[in-house]
Design an enzyme around this catalytic site. Structure first.
Site, mmCIF file in Angstrom:
data_model
loop_
_atom_site.group_PDB
_atom_site.id
_atom_site.type_symbol
_atom_site.label_atom_id
_atom_site.label_comp_id
_atom_site.label_asym_id
_atom_site.label_seq_id
_atom_site.Cartn_x
_atom_site.Cartn_y
_atom_site.Cartn_z
ATOM 1 N N LYS A 64 -5.872 3.363 -9.006
ATOM 2 C CA LYS A 64 -6.715 2.164 -9.113
ATOM 3 C C LYS A 64 -8.075 2.430 -8.494
ATOM 4 O O LYS A 64 -9.115 2.101 -9.074
ATOM 5 C CB LYS A 64 -6.031 0.962 -8.436
ATOM 6 N N GLN B 130 -0.947 -4.637 -2.998
ATOM 7 C CA GLN B 130 0.045 -3.872 -3.759
ATOM 8 C C GLN B 130 1.470 -4.322 -3.404
ATOM 9 O O GLN B 130 1.834 -4.378 -2.232
ATOM 10 C CB GLN B 130 -0.132 -2.373 -3.463
ATOM 11 N N ASP C 98 -4.981 -9.905 -9.728
ATOM 12 C CA ASP C 98 -3.634 -9.680 -10.261
ATOM 13 C C ASP C 98 -3.144 -10.913 -11.014
ATOM 14 O O ASP C 98 -2.161 -10.839 -11.751
ATOM 15 C CB ASP C 98 -2.660 -9.376 -9.105
#
Ligand code: NDP
Length: 293
Positions: A57, A101, A124
């Protein structure tokens, strides 16, 4: 290219094109306004798969011309400390997207942490506010993998109106948001899960089949309507020869390839779309914050 090869939906190539358009837009905005999007990624603990994701990422973020902020915290970090970091990132004007995460260590309440993220920086798309916005059709930030699935479908099928879409799986991060996005595009949507009866029959009714169950090669070739479009979200590691492992999807790919009209492979289908859509969401958040087109 053979007829069989033409059936394969190349998510890797599509994602690369998407990242390139994002990179160009970021460069143009930077030239015009002197500002660039910033993405903060927070990793707690040493989970090897998460470390790989976070590294990828960060690398892609920089390649797209964005600023990458990485925070690696020890596994024993107290929940309050993580929440304080998220609060600092919420207040930081250089940060337009925040990603914590998952999975988080067991002593941390993931839902509590995710709901601390400013919904306008929630790239997200997991915050309840963004889930609610998606459910009622308001603009928000949409979870990356579902967004990637629907972008691939639009690319190969165009208008999805009236198509019968069957979504296998009802998780908050894949199944439910995919179903909402397909409904918003006027599909007739069936959501199936572990308590559904007659799964093969339900699947055979699908013009579009999205598989997100996390069960290696569960969906067989004879579950698929001839000519249907199959999106395989599953990523499952299974034993291969000589003690090695390999990745397979939720669909028995070789069988499905004979029957389906179009199908995503694993790897190289939906997977690459997830990071591309994360960058897209970061750009969206940046533009909304600054009121850029
Ligand atoms: P979850 O485990 O959270 O959800 C799985 C869903 O599948 C549940 O709704 C479950 O039903 C359903 N299910 C499980 N077993 C069966 C079965 N035998 N028959 C019917 N339904 C079943 O998984 P996720 O949604 O997080 O992920 C799904 C897959 O997608 C995984 O392989 C994951 O690795 C992959 N993934 C890939 C991503 C990518 O970037 N390509 C990103 C995210 C996930 P119930 O609700 O009844 O338990």
């Amino acid at each position: 290219m053979s007829a069989v090869e033409r059936k394969i939906i190349d998510g890797k190539a599509f994602a690369a094109r998407l990242v390139e358009t994002i990179r160009q837009e970021v460069a143009a905005l930077k030239a015009a306004h002197g500002k660039q999007p910033g993405l903060a990624v927070v990793l707690v603990g040493e989970d090897p798969a998460s470390q790989v994701y976070v590294r990828n990422k960060a690398k892609q973020t920089v390649l797209a011309g964005m600023e990458s902020f990485e925070f690696r915290l020890p596994a024993q970090t107290p929940e309050a400390e993580l929440i304080a970091l998220v609060a600092r990132l919420n207040a930081d004007d250089a940060v337009h997207g925040i990603l914590v995460q998952l999975p988080l260590p067991g002593h941390i309440d993931s839902a509590k942490v995710l709901d601390t993220i400013n919904p306008d920086k929630d790239v997200d798309g997991f915050h309840v506010i963004n889930a609610g916005r998606l459910a009622v059709g308001l603009p928000g930030l949409v979870p990356c993998t579902p967004l990637g699935c629907v972008m691939l479908l639009n690319d190969v099928l165009g208008d999805l109106s009236g198509q019968h879409a069957v979504v296998l799986g009802r998780s908050n991060i894949v199944g439910k948001p995919v179903a909402q996005l397909l409904l918003a595009q006027n599909c007739t949507v069936t959501i199936a899960h572990s308590r559904s009866k007659n799964l093969p029959e339900i699947c055979r009714g699908a013009d579009i089949l999205v598989a997100a169950v996390g069960r290696p090669e569960m969906i067989k070739g004879d579950w698929i309507k001839p000519g249907a479009t199959v999106i395989d979200v599953g990523i499952n590691r299974v034993p291969a020869s000589e003690g090695k492992t390999r990745l397979v999807g939720d669909v028995a790919y070789a069988e499905a390839l004979d029957v389906a009209g179009r199908i995503t492979p694993v790897p190289g289908g939906v997977g690459p779309m997830t990071i591309a859509c994360l960058l897209r969401n970061t750009l969206t958040a940046f533009k909304r914050t600054h009121g850029f087109g």
